[in-house]
Design a protein around this motif. Structure first.
Motif, short mmCIF file in Angstrom:
data_model
loop_
_atom_site.label_atom_id
_atom_site.label_comp_id
_atom_site.label_asym_id
_atom_site.label_seq_id
_atom_site.Cartn_x
_atom_site.Cartn_y
_atom_site.Cartn_z
N HIS A 152 53.65 58.51 37.52
CA HIS A 152 53.04 57.29 36.22
C HIS A 152 51.83 57.03 36.52
O HIS A 152 51.23 56.84 37.89
CB HIS A 152 54.01 56.89 35.46
N GLN A 154 50.50 52.86 35.10
CA GLN A 154 49.65 51.89 34.23
C GLN A 154 48.67 51.31 33.66
O GLN A 154 48.10 51.24 34.08
CB GLN A 154 51.05 50.64 34.63
N HIS A 197 58.91 56.43 32.56
CA HIS A 197 57.62 56.30 32.02
C HIS A 197 57.00 57.39 32.00
O HIS A 197 56.48 57.62 34.21
CB HIS A 197 57.38 54.66 31.89
N HIS A 211 47.77 51.01 38.08
CA HIS A 211 47.71 51.35 39.18
C HIS A 211 48.01 53.13 38.66
O HIS A 211 48.88 52.73 37.89
CB HIS A 211 48.94 50.78 39.66
N ALA A 213 50.89 55.47 40.33
CA ALA A 213 52.15 55.72 41.22
C ALA A 213 53.45 56.92 40.92
O ALA A 213 52.93 57.73 40.71
CB ALA A 213 53.59 54.64 40.14
N TYR A 254 53.12 48.06 46.25
CA TYR A 254 52.22 47.60 45.52
C TYR A 254 51.28 48.10 47.02
O TYR A 254 51.01 47.36 47.98
CB TYR A 254 52.08 47.36 44.36
N GLU A 264 51.35 52.12 43.26
CA GLU A 264 52.44 52.19 43.64
C GLU A 264 53.39 53.06 44.65
O GLU A 264 53.28 54.52 43.99
CB GLU A 264 52.89 51.60 42.31
FE LIG Z 1 54.57 51.66 38.00
#
Ligand SMILES: [Fe+2]
Length: 333
Positions: A152, A154, A197, A211, A213, A254, A264
């Motif tokens: 994912h 963000q 997510h 970020h 991930a 992170y 992440e």
């Molecule tokens: Fe995340």
């Protein structure tokens, strides 16, 4: 709070968040960081571009590093659609919505559609990439955090409600969300692939990418990534964690890469595939639920993020409560 409605029969079929492209100053330094600390695999290095993927990924790339001078920026975030004709339906949908979109040639991707979301976030959609060898069982090649697969990204966006309307209109479903004391949406965690997510949308000056991930194997590999970072002189790039998230429940760390982009690593998520799953509501001021344990987040984690190339920033329509951040920082100091 009004929760945007998911369109369950969307105009085209997005399957997942799949990749990102961002600029770096020094490809050698970045290659060393991403392969040794995070454990990503190099698919190809061609001129000013380095194509990386996780050890379980068979598609050509999930992170593209583009060597360029100047402020490090993100060029674009990528989403996969199920089949090639989904791209034609996407083009028709975005054209009708008045969003400028265009088919472009992108190396090592099938037909690719570029469009920006209503907040200005540059997106690209494709249905295919060339296949390469899955490294999942090549255990002797595992390095650092053994990053397995892109999961994912963000985003910091200035209007979470508008972003929710756009993405949930494309079939994204809400797994978790945060509201402030005035019932303003502060975060939407939305998904297509059946875990918490594909995109985490947070309220803030933007559009910016906070970020990307990758999943990792287990707790040990999270710690190993930190140990490798430390022994290679990247210890200060471990920005936050290890810790456990409230939303999503993941164990996380992170890192900041040599240009300040944030990545992440995390090891756990849960299934959100069934349609009757109700979204989980979170109160951003409830510190002990949102971060059950873990060391203090640095202020930079809240305030710094990567801008998109050539995209102006807008202030959020709902001002975050500064007391929430101050209290968050203080309570863990
Ligand atoms: Fe995340």
């Amino acid at each position: 709070m009004r929760i945007p409605a998911t369109v369950h029969t969307p105009p085209f079929n997005i399957t997942r968040a799949s990749h990102a492209v961002w600029s770096v100053a020094d490809l050698d330094a970045s290659e060393a960081f991403y392969t040794q600390v995070l454990g990503l695999v190099v698919t190809a290095r061609e001129g000013d571009r380095l194509y990386l993927r996780g050890v379980e990924e068979v598609c050509h790339h999930s992170l593209v590093l583009a060597r360029r001078a100047g402020k490090p920026v993100c060029d674009r975030i990528g989403l996969r659609v199920y089949q090639d004709d989904d791209l034609d339906r996407a083009f028709e949908h975005f054209s009708k919505a008045g969003l400028p979109c265009a088919f472009v040639e992108v190396p090592h991707q099938g037909r690719t559609l570029h469009v920006s979301d209503p907040l200005g976030t540059p997106l690209e959609f494709c249905a295919s990439m060339p296949l390469v060898e899955r490294q999942l069982t090549q255990f002797h090649t595992y390095r650092g955090g053994c990053a397995q697969r892109f999961d994912h990204y963000q985003l910091l966006l200035p209007d979470v409600a508008a972003a929710g309307d756009f993405y949930m209109g494309l079939g994204f479903r809400l797994s978790e969300y945060m509201v402030d004391a005035s019932e303003n949406p502060m975060a939407f965690f939305i998904q297509r692939k059946g875990n918490p997510h594909d995109i985490a949308i947070m309220n803030g000056p933007g559009p910016r990418i906070h970020h990307v991930a990758y999943t990792t194997v287990d707790v040990h590999t999270l710690i190993q990534a930190c140990d490798v970072a430390g022994s290679l002189g990247h210890g200060r790039k471990v920005e936050r964690g290890p810790g456990r998230h409230g939303p999503g429940h993941a164990l996380f760390v992170y890192f900041r890469d040599p240009d300040g982009h944030r990545v992440e690593l995390f090891n756990t998520h849960y299934l959100t595939l069934d349609i009757e799953n109700a979204p989980v509501r979170w109160d951003p001021s409830n510190i002990h639920r949102n971060l059950p344990w873990g060391l203090p987040a640095q202020r930079a984690w809240f305030e710094e993020a990567t801008e998109f190339a050539g995209v102006p920033l807008a202030a959020p329509s709902v001002k975050p409560n500064p007391l929430t951040l101050e209290r968050f920082l203080m309570e863990r100091a």
